[in-house]
Design a protein around this motif. Sequence first.
Motif, PDB file in Angstrom:
ATOM      1  N   SER A   1       0.803  -1.161  -0.077  1.00  0.00           N
ATOM      2  CA  SER A   1       0.017  -0.049  -0.004  1.00  0.00           C
ATOM      3  C   SER A   1       0.728   1.184  -0.086  1.00  0.00           C
ATOM      4  CB  SER A   1      -0.897   0.097   1.215  1.00  0.00           C
ATOM      5  OG  SER A   1      -0.257   0.187   2.485  1.00  0.00           O
ATOM      6  N   ALA A   2       0.136   2.245  -0.193  1.00  0.00           N
ATOM      7  CA  ALA A   2       1.090   3.531  -0.355  1.00  0.00           C
ATOM      8  C   ALA A   2       0.331   4.602   0.594  1.00  0.00           C
ATOM      9  CB  ALA A   2       0.774   4.256  -1.640  1.00  0.00           C
ATOM     10  N   LEU A   3       1.262   5.309   0.911  1.00  0.00           N
ATOM     11  CA  LEU A   3       1.074   6.456   2.188  1.00  0.00           C
ATOM     12  C   LEU A   3       1.320   7.714   1.542  1.00  0.00           C
ATOM     13  CD1 LEU A   3       0.063   6.945   5.049  1.00  0.00           C
ATOM     14  CD2 LEU A   3       2.536   6.392   5.570  1.00  0.00           C
ATOM     15  N   THR A   4       0.494   8.796   1.468  1.00  0.00           N
ATOM     16  CA  THR A   4       1.004  10.015   1.213  1.00  0.00           C
ATOM     17  C   THR A   4       0.742  11.153   2.224  1.00  0.00           C
ATOM     18  OG1 THR A   4       0.715   9.550  -1.278  1.00  0.00           O
ATOM     19  CG2 THR A   4       0.935  12.103  -0.437  1.00  0.00           C
ATOM     20  N   LEU A   5       1.732  11.761   2.982  1.00  0.00           N
ATOM     21  CA  LEU A   5       1.431  12.518   4.096  1.00  0.00           C
ATOM     22  C   LEU A   5       2.552  13.623   3.863  1.00  0.00           C
ATOM     23  CD1 LEU A   5       1.380  10.372   6.998  1.00  0.00           C
ATOM     24  CD2 LEU A   5      -0.569  11.734   6.111  1.00  0.00           C
TER      25      LEU A   5
ATOM     26  N   LEU B   1       8.202  10.830   7.059  1.00  0.00           N
ATOM     27  CA  LEU B   1       7.543  11.889   6.104  1.00  0.00           C
ATOM     28  C   LEU B   1       7.289  13.164   6.859  1.00  0.00           C
ATOM     29  CD1 LEU B   1       5.050   9.724   4.070  1.00  0.00           C
ATOM     30  CD2 LEU B   1       7.172  10.519   3.555  1.00  0.00           C
ATOM     31  N   LYS B   2       6.918  13.418   8.090  1.00  0.00           N
ATOM     32  CA  LYS B   2       6.792  14.324   8.923  1.00  0.00           C
ATOM     33  C   LYS B   2       8.067  15.051   8.992  1.00  0.00           C
ATOM     34  CE  LYS B   2       4.848  16.316  13.028  1.00  0.00           C
ATOM     35  NZ  LYS B   2       4.009  16.275  14.157  1.00  0.00           N
TER      36      LYS B   2
ATOM     37  N   ALA C   1       9.488   1.949   2.115  1.00  0.00           N
ATOM     38  CA  ALA C   1      10.590   2.869   1.689  1.00  0.00           C
ATOM     39  C   ALA C   1       9.788   4.265   1.201  1.00  0.00           C
ATOM     40  CB  ALA C   1      11.138   2.212   0.231  1.00  0.00           C
ATOM     41  N   GLY C   2      10.536   5.194   1.226  1.00  0.00           N
ATOM     42  CA  GLY C   2       9.877   6.484   1.055  1.00  0.00           C
ATOM     43  C   GLY C   2      10.758   7.618   0.588  1.00  0.00           C
ATOM     44  N   VAL C   3       9.974   8.765   0.371  1.00  0.00           N
ATOM     45  CA  VAL C   3      10.657   9.826  -0.076  1.00  0.00           C
ATOM     46  C   VAL C   3       9.975  10.894   0.615  1.00  0.00           C
ATOM     47  CG1 VAL C   3      11.100  11.345  -2.247  1.00  0.00           C
ATOM     48  CG2 VAL C   3      11.228   8.890  -2.268  1.00  0.00           C
TER      49      VAL C   3
ATOM     50  N   GLY D   1       5.303  14.150   0.970  1.00  0.00           N
ATOM     51  CA  GLY D   1       5.983  12.879   0.713  1.00  0.00           C
ATOM     52  C   GLY D   1       5.347  11.854   0.542  1.00  0.00           C
ATOM     53  N   THR D   2       5.956  10.606   0.031  1.00  0.00           N
ATOM     54  CA  THR D   2       5.339   9.403  -0.184  1.00  0.00           C
ATOM     55  C   THR D   2       5.991   8.249   0.446  1.00  0.00           C
ATOM     56  OG1 THR D   2       6.463   8.944  -2.314  1.00  0.00           O
ATOM     57  CG2 THR D   2       3.902  10.056  -2.373  1.00  0.00           C
TER      58      THR D   2
END
Length: 176
Positions: A115-119, A168-169, A137-139, A122-123
């Motif tokens: 699943s994806a998380l956008t906050l 992300l925060k 993993a994130g950016v 960032g993602t």
Amino acid sequence: MIAFEIAPEEQAELDKALYDALNPLASAIRSRQTGLPADRMWEASPVEVALSVLAAWKVMDAEVRRLTAHAAATAGSYGASYEQMGAVWGITRQGARKKWPDAVSRSAPATAGRSALTLFGGTAELTQAPSGDWSWAGVGADGTHVAATDGKRYATAEEAAAHAGAFLKEHAVDRS
């Protein structure tokens, strides 16, 4: 719908916290409008004082609305439905959708184990291993990359999402 009520002592604490936050803002507004320094705030006319307090409440109302929309988007990113958000807010599903139109993604549901998380601009992508453990993993919005959490695994998707959300925060771009 669920009704959320607070105890009288909680209401008193909330009122105090809101007034404590409001007073410096009202003083600054009053100072700008009257030219009087903030420490002489009560020397303005009663109308000027009352209007500066009203203006401060308007600013706080706009900020609460912004933070509420952010909270709804966060809940939606974790999978909350408009029905659930409406129940918490004391409105219908349709009312929640109208109030926070972008809070719940209308995209196709994520495949099992991914699943994806956008906050915070960032993602992050959450991935479940064959063992059942989760990683991410994130950016960040600032361009910082984290690849598959350097081998760290989490027992649940929610735990991985919490760590991804904290990343992300931390790597959000300040918009103020």
